[in-house]
Design a protein around this motif. Structure first.
Motif, PDB file in Angstrom:
ATOM      1  N   THR A   1      -2.042  -6.058  33.311  1.00  0.00           N
ATOM      2  CA  THR A   1      -1.575  -6.083  31.926  1.00  0.00           C
ATOM      3  C   THR A   1      -2.661  -5.510  31.027  1.00  0.00           C
ATOM      4  N   ASP A   2      -2.292  -4.523  30.235  1.00  0.00           N
ATOM      5  CA  ASP A   2      -3.199  -4.062  29.184  1.00  0.00           C
ATOM      6  C   ASP A   2      -2.945  -4.964  27.981  1.00  0.00           C
ATOM      7  N   TRP A   3      -3.798  -5.944  27.809  1.00  0.00           N
ATOM      8  CA  TRP A   3      -3.566  -6.956  26.786  1.00  0.00           C
ATOM      9  C   TRP A   3      -3.630  -6.391  25.377  1.00  0.00           C
ATOM     10  N   GLN A   4      -4.204  -5.213  25.219  1.00  0.00           N
ATOM     11  CA  GLN A   4      -4.194  -4.593  23.895  1.00  0.00           C
ATOM     12  C   GLN A   4      -2.761  -4.271  23.468  1.00  0.00           C
ATOM     13  N   ASP A   5      -1.956  -3.813  24.432  1.00  0.00           N
ATOM     14  CA  ASP A   5      -0.558  -3.529  24.116  1.00  0.00           C
ATOM     15  C   ASP A   5       0.209  -4.808  23.796  1.00  0.00           C
ATOM     16  N   VAL A   6      -0.171  -5.917  24.427  1.00  0.00           N
ATOM     17  CA  VAL A   6       0.522  -7.177  24.182  1.00  0.00           C
ATOM     18  C   VAL A   6       0.162  -7.729  22.811  1.00  0.00           C
ATOM     19  N   PHE A   7      -1.127  -7.712  22.487  1.00  0.00           N
ATOM     20  CA  PHE A   7      -1.581  -8.374  21.264  1.00  0.00           C
ATOM     21  C   PHE A   7      -1.321  -7.548  20.007  1.00  0.00           C
ATOM     22  N   PHE A   8      -1.554  -6.243  20.063  1.00  0.00           N
ATOM     23  CA  PHE A   8      -1.351  -5.442  18.846  1.00  0.00           C
ATOM     24  C   PHE A   8      -0.727  -4.084  19.162  1.00  0.00           C
ATOM     25  N   GLY A   9       0.138  -4.051  20.153  1.00  0.00           N
ATOM     26  CA  GLY A   9       0.740  -2.785  20.551  1.00  0.00           C
ATOM     27  C   GLY A   9       2.101  -2.516  19.943  1.00  0.00           C
ATOM     28  N   GLY A  10       2.520  -3.328  18.990  1.00  0.00           N
ATOM     29  CA  GLY A  10       3.830  -3.135  18.377  1.00  0.00           C
ATOM     30  C   GLY A  10       3.828  -2.054  17.321  1.00  0.00           C
ATOM     31  N   THR A  11       5.004  -1.840  16.768  1.00  0.00           N
ATOM     32  CA  THR A  11       5.191  -0.863  15.691  1.00  0.00           C
ATOM     33  C   THR A  11       5.608  -1.597  14.428  1.00  0.00           C
ATOM     34  N   SER A  12       4.914  -1.315  13.359  1.00  0.00           N
ATOM     35  CA  SER A  12       5.193  -1.955  12.078  1.00  0.00           C
ATOM     36  C   SER A  12       6.021  -1.013  11.214  1.00  0.00           C
ATOM     37  N   GLU A  13       7.185  -1.469  10.791  1.00  0.00           N
ATOM     38  CA  GLU A  13       8.022  -0.662   9.911  1.00  0.00           C
ATOM     39  C   GLU A  13       7.551  -0.819   8.463  1.00  0.00           C
ATOM     40  N   VAL A  14       7.630   0.285   7.718  1.00  0.00           N
ATOM     41  CA  VAL A  14       7.221   0.302   6.316  1.00  0.00           C
ATOM     42  C   VAL A  14       8.367   0.854   5.483  1.00  0.00           C
ATOM     43  N   THR A  15       8.689   0.167   4.396  1.00  0.00           N
ATOM     44  CA  THR A  15       9.729   0.626   3.477  1.00  0.00           C
ATOM     45  C   THR A  15       9.257   0.419   2.049  1.00  0.00           C
ATOM     46  N   ASP A  16       9.492   1.420   1.218  1.00  0.00           N
ATOM     47  CA  ASP A  16       9.083   1.322  -0.177  1.00  0.00           C
ATOM     48  C   ASP A  16      10.131   2.006  -1.047  1.00  0.00           C
ATOM     49  N   VAL A  17      10.578   1.303  -2.098  1.00  0.00           N
ATOM     50  CA  VAL A  17      11.557   1.844  -3.039  1.00  0.00           C
ATOM     51  C   VAL A  17      11.080   1.554  -4.452  1.00  0.00           C
ATOM     52  N   THR A  18      11.086   2.577  -5.306  1.00  0.00           N
ATOM     53  CA  THR A  18      10.693   2.418  -6.702  1.00  0.00           C
ATOM     54  C   THR A  18      11.738   3.077  -7.595  1.00  0.00           C
ATOM     55  N   LEU A  19      12.128   2.380  -8.643  1.00  0.00           N
ATOM     56  CA  LEU A  19      13.071   2.893  -9.636  1.00  0.00           C
ATOM     57  C   LEU A  19      12.429   2.771 -11.003  1.00  0.00           C
TER      58      LEU A  19
ATOM     59  N   MET B   1      -5.785 -13.063  16.886  1.00  0.00           N
ATOM     60  CA  MET B   1      -4.857 -11.976  17.151  1.00  0.00           C
ATOM     61  C   MET B   1      -5.452 -10.843  17.983  1.00  0.00           C
ATOM     62  N   THR B   2      -6.759 -10.725  18.058  1.00  0.00           N
ATOM     63  CA  THR B   2      -7.324  -9.551  18.717  1.00  0.00           C
ATOM     64  C   THR B   2      -8.375  -9.859  19.775  1.00  0.00           C
ATOM     65  N   THR B   3      -9.163 -10.914  19.619  1.00  0.00           N
ATOM     66  CA  THR B   3     -10.307 -11.122  20.517  1.00  0.00           C
ATOM     67  C   THR B   3      -9.894 -11.163  21.979  1.00  0.00           C
ATOM     68  N   TYR B   4      -8.850 -11.921  22.298  1.00  0.00           N
ATOM     69  CA  TYR B   4      -8.420 -12.057  23.689  1.00  0.00           C
ATOM     70  C   TYR B   4      -7.923 -10.728  24.263  1.00  0.00           C
TER      71      TYR B   4
END
Length: 960
Positions: free
Chosen positions: A289-307, A376-379
């Motif tokens: 297991t590459d624990w880096q992928d487990v702990f912080f390997g996700g994808t964060s969605e970003v959305t921004d709307v301004t009127l 969240m990251t040390t391990y």
């Protein structure tokens, strides 16, 4: 009279189209703006007056006739430097006339960046300004330093934040969650980046002295957008995308790791057992297991709307705006950051132009639940690659497979939930009345209210069932409130005097700020669903309440004089009073002098050097103070004892300590050549901060560790800043500009009498920067044991702080950024590259012990001690981490931002009904060039942290 459509093109004297020119029908609410090809279209009647205005060019006024074609040529202003208005705080100036050092970024440079705080958008864009993220959680406060660290106290180094004339408490807000370990909560989070017009940074004495003690560490001026006198304009901007951690550390694979572990037992001549070798004998040797992928390997969605909507007429303008920003998490679990913001601005002036008012309001709601569990990251780097799975098939935490090991399930606390909600109001009212020509009475009134409410839920199921007898369902509660008001009456006089212009400003400041914090814990909830409802808690404990009040009064003045359009003088002074000092030292005086000589205005210069468009020499010297200490520090303090009641002393009185003093000196030159196509600015500064406000150590017999006092320590910051901008190409279809800034800072503790006897003896060294680490001096391997050895300074046979004589400077040797803006027809491309020269450290080379390591330790086994897990080897490894051995080059060059915009053709958008439309794609932290082998060179300590995510977003902007 019947209106007719007038269409044309706006060009400069060389025939190059000018985009963004404001075209207004005088006396009406009708207006428009030229597109990238300089084209515009507007409805007007014969006899109407059209006004064409654009920064750097003279305003052009023409009356509409039946034969008017609509094509216009704008002439460059005599000096375009006069057209760039710079916010200097209590007054405005221009690049030409300023005597102080002020850096500026505009909305176009920051509004599309997918960040939560405007400070993060400043990285690499300003000389002398360092913005360093403290963590990887959205909403965490970054560290900003303007020309270095001045104070020995952390809280004594924050700059002053001013939003539309209202000061904001710049100290990060406390939290019981992960945000505490990431710098706290940024008080600027609730601002909408799309609502910011510009950010100015005041740096030298001439620019900051008018703010007195509040400007000791520099001033950050944030100006929000205002309405324009034109037809109503509605703008919608929206983008979406994703973020991810852009890098991984190359760690040992399962086979490599297990081979190293077996070799350690062979070298130590120790028999592996279930107790000391569970990774070899119990855990699956074929699992990876590459624990880096487990702990912080996700994808964060970003959305921004301004009127936003803006408009008005000659007397009244308005702007209304609203925004929504959402950001996910790269960590496992359902965590989100959300921000809702609203802004309003109204400007009005009477028909006779005597009275004007400006009202601005910014309100934001910030919700953050990205802080549920602690680690969240040390391990991710230390866990063996064949460690068991985290979860059971039913989604519960797996504890059974970890029982034989010395590890606990690394996701202990996973089901903890945290929610931090912030409501922040910032409002300002400015009134300006012209008493007679040249004399104005102005009043600035501001009010802020910051409310933070945090709840952390810790259910029993987040922890090992074997410990449930001692662990209950728990909750943590924290409430923060910051409330402030400010009143600043001012008298402003402007007049021509002799061969120049005289400007006089007199004013006063009355400010009050209250801070309240309530913290408590609930425990013993019967069910998880009741956690957080204090009425259902069996016990409420550790209740603490903090309340303080800060008052600040001042009188200030400024005299500015410009003679013969080439000699400039600026005198500022301020007398400050702070409630943080005793009656003996409550007031102090600060001031500065700034002067400039526009050398290029001399007659001989124009004849001898016609290629020089502008050349100015300037300098400044002055003093500012610092009162950033806790409230009531000069009084005896007591706290209530538990139980039936009583008081015990917690603080000794010292009514005689006074202000820190910061003396600032700068000399600089600004040069423009070839009709302002090349601009160069060079600044050298030296700031000295003395009378340091720190805790004076006391002997234990007194019952107190320290007492607040002024210590005779002096801290110096000096450096060189270079700014260069060039207009590389300018034609009808293609334009290219480049900007460069680079800073060479140096921080030094100049003097500290009695340092060796103080509590800072193991922290600082005279002649070294404040940001040092005192380390052992590595001297090679012991030829007998093959273990690390160090210089034993006092030769006592052991290693302690007396042996830590190696002073490692953890600061940056130099830093800067390069920005390029390229325009071709309908396309616009902008990118920023920032760079840093620095050192960092690398860990993860403790081969032999349980825990993964960097893969390159196998390729350089002669550089590291013998593979072993003996006690002496562990001690040597712990010591080497506190030596100069792990120090490596952590310099980097990063493609910080890249943005491509395409402006849709007018023929297309007019059919749809829009005045303009853009589509864009934006990248953030796209690629980093570095030899550093850790995860992120911007978090260069042991190589296991990260602060920056790679983000790619795309969106659209519509105006109608």
């Amino acid at each position: 009279m019947q209106q007719q459509q007038i269409s044309g093109t706006v060009k400069d004297q060389e025939g190059v189209p000018i985009p963004g020119v404001n075209v207004i029908v005088s006396g009406s609410s009708t207006g428009t703006m030229s597109n990238l090809d300089g084209e515009y279209s507007i409805y007007a009647s014969v006899g109407d007056t059209l006004v064409y205005s654009y920064i750097g060019f003279k305003t052009f006024i023409v009356q509409v006739t039946e034969t008017f074609s609509g094509d216009i040529t704008l002439h460059a202003a005599v000096d375009a430097l006069d057209e760039v208005i710079i916010n200097a705080g209590y007054y405005n100036t221009t690049k030409r006339e300023r005597t102080g050092n002020i850096s500026r970024v505009t909305a176009e440079e920051i509004e599309l960046q997918p960040v939560t705080s405007p400070l993060q958008a400043l990285q690499g864009r300003m000389a002398g300004v360092e913005v360093i993220p403290n963590g990887n959680i959205p909403g965490s406060a970054s560290t900003i330093r303007i020309r270095g660290t001045n104070s020995l106290r952390e809280e004594g180094n924050f700059p002053l934040y001013i939003i539309d004339g209202v000061p904001i408490n710049s100290i990060p807000v406390d939290s019981n969650s992960n945000l505490t370990f990431n710098g706290g909560i940024d008080p600027l989070n609730t601002l909408n980046l799309s609502n910011i017009e510009s950010i100015e940074i005041l740096k030298d004495a001439d620019a900051t002295a008018i703010y007195g003690s509040r400007g000791a560490n520099g001033v950050v001026l944030i100006t929000t957008k205002k309405g324009i006198s034109a037809r109503n304009n509605i703008q919608i901007r929206a983008y979406t995308g994703y973020s991810e951690v852009p890098n991984r550390v190359d760690l040992l694979g399962t086979e490599e790791y297990l081979n190293v572990r077996r070799r350690a037992f062979e070298n130590d001549d120790v028999e592996p057992t279930v107790g000391n070798a569970y990774d070899l004998l119990v855990w699956d040797a074929n699992r990876y297991t590459d624990w880096q992928d487990v702990f912080f390997g996700g994808t964060s969605e970003v959305t921004d709307v301004t009127l936003s909507s803006s408009g008005g007429n000659k007397q009244t303008t308005f702007r209304l705006s609203g925004g929504y920003h959402a950001q996910g998490s790269v960590f496992i679990g359902d965590y989100n950051y959300r921000k809702i913001s609203a802004g309003a601005q109204i400007s009005h002036k009477t028909l006779n132009d005597k009275l004007s008012l400006n009202l601005s309001l910014n309100y934001g709601i910030d919700k953050n639940d990205l802080v549920g569990y602690l680690n969240m990251t040390t391990y991710a780097f230390e866990l063996p690659p064949n460690a068991p799975s985290i979860f059971n098939p039913d989604g519960t935490l797996n504890w059974e497979d970890w029982q034989e090991s010395s590890w606990s399930n690394p996701y202990e606390g996973f089901f903890n939930k945290s929610n931090t909600e912030v409501k922040n109001l910032i409002t300002n009212l400015s009134l300006d009345y012209e008493i007679f020509n040249g004399l104005n009475l102005k009043t600035n009134l501001g009010y802020t209210n910051y409310d933070g409410d945090e709840l952390v839920k810790r259910p029993q199921r987040s922890y090992n069932p074997e410990n449930w007898d001692n662990i209950e369902n728990r909750s943590g509660h924290l409430q923060n409130n910051r409330n402030s008001w400010i009143f600043e009456p001012q008298l402003i006089f402007n007049s021509e005097f002799l061969k120049g212009e005289l400007s006089i400003l007199l004013g006063a400041t009355f400010q009050e700020r209250t801070t309240r914090q309530i913290s408590l814990y609930g425990e013993g909830y019967v069910t998880e669903s009741l956690i957080g409802n204090l009425n259902a808690a069996e016990n409420i404990r550790s209740v603490s309440y903090f309340n303080s009040e800060y008052r600040y009064n001042a009188v200030f003045g400024r005299i500015g004089y410009q003679w013969d359009n080439k000699y400039l003088l600026n005198l500022t002074g301020r007398r400050d009073g702070s409630s943080r000092f005793g009656a003996n030292n409550r007031f102090a005086n600060f001031g500065a002098i700034g002067a400039a000589w526009i050398f290029s205005e001399e007659a001989f210069m124009k004849k001898l050097f016609p290629v020089i468009s502008f050349w100015k020499f300037r300098g400044s010297y002055g003093t500012t103070g610092n009162d950033q200490i806790g409230d009531y520090g000069y009084l005896d303090a007591y706290e209530a004892t538990p139980g039936p009641g009583g008081l015990y002393p917690t603080q000794l009185s010292n009514p005689n300590f006074s202000w820190e003093t910061n003396k600032k000196f700068e000399i600089a030159t600004e040069l423009s050549i070839f009709k302002n196509r090349i601009d160069l600015g060079i600044s050298w500064y030296r700031n000295r901060s003395s009378d340091q406000l720190v805790g004076y150590p006391l002997p234990a017999i007194t019952g107190f560790n320290s007492v607040q006092a002024n210590l005779p320590a002096t801290v110096e910051n000096r450096g060189l800043e270079i700014e260069l901008s060039t207009l590389n190409i300018q034609s009808k279809k293609f334009n290219w500009t480049t900007s460069l800034n680079i800073s060479f800072p140096r921080n030094e503790l100049v003097s500290y009498p009695g340092l060796e006897e103080s509590s800072y003896a193991n922290t600082y060294r005279v002649g070294e920067p404040l940001n040092i680490a005192l380390l052992y001096s590595y001297q090679g391997m012991d030829p007998t044991t093959g273990e690390y050895t160090f210089v034993d300074v006092n030769e006592d046979g052991r290693y302690d702080y007396e042996d830590r004589q190696y002073a490692w400077d953890r600061g940056r040797q130099f830093f800067g950024g390069i920005t390029n803006q390229i325009e071709y027809k309908q396309f616009s491309f902008q990118f920023l590259v920032d760079f840093v020269k620095q050192e960092g450290t690398l860990g993860l080379f403790n081969t032999g012990f349980i825990g993964n390591q960097r893969a390159d330790v196998l390729d350089n086994d002669t550089d590291y001690q013998n593979i072993s897990q003996s006690t002496s080897s562990r001690t040597a490894y712990n010591n080497v981490l506190n030596s100069n051995f792990p120090i490596v080059d952590a310099s980097f060059l990063r493609l910080k931002t890249a943005s491509l915009t395409y402006k849709l053709p007018n023929t297309l958008i007019q059919e749809i009904g829009f005045t303009s439309a853009n589509i864009f794609i934006n990248g953030q932290n796209l690629y980093t060039f570095t030899d550093y082998k850790g995860l992120d060179p911007e978090s260069p300590y042991l190589g296991t942290g990260f602060t920056q995510l790679r983000s790619v977003t795309g969106g659209i902007q519509l105006n109608f």
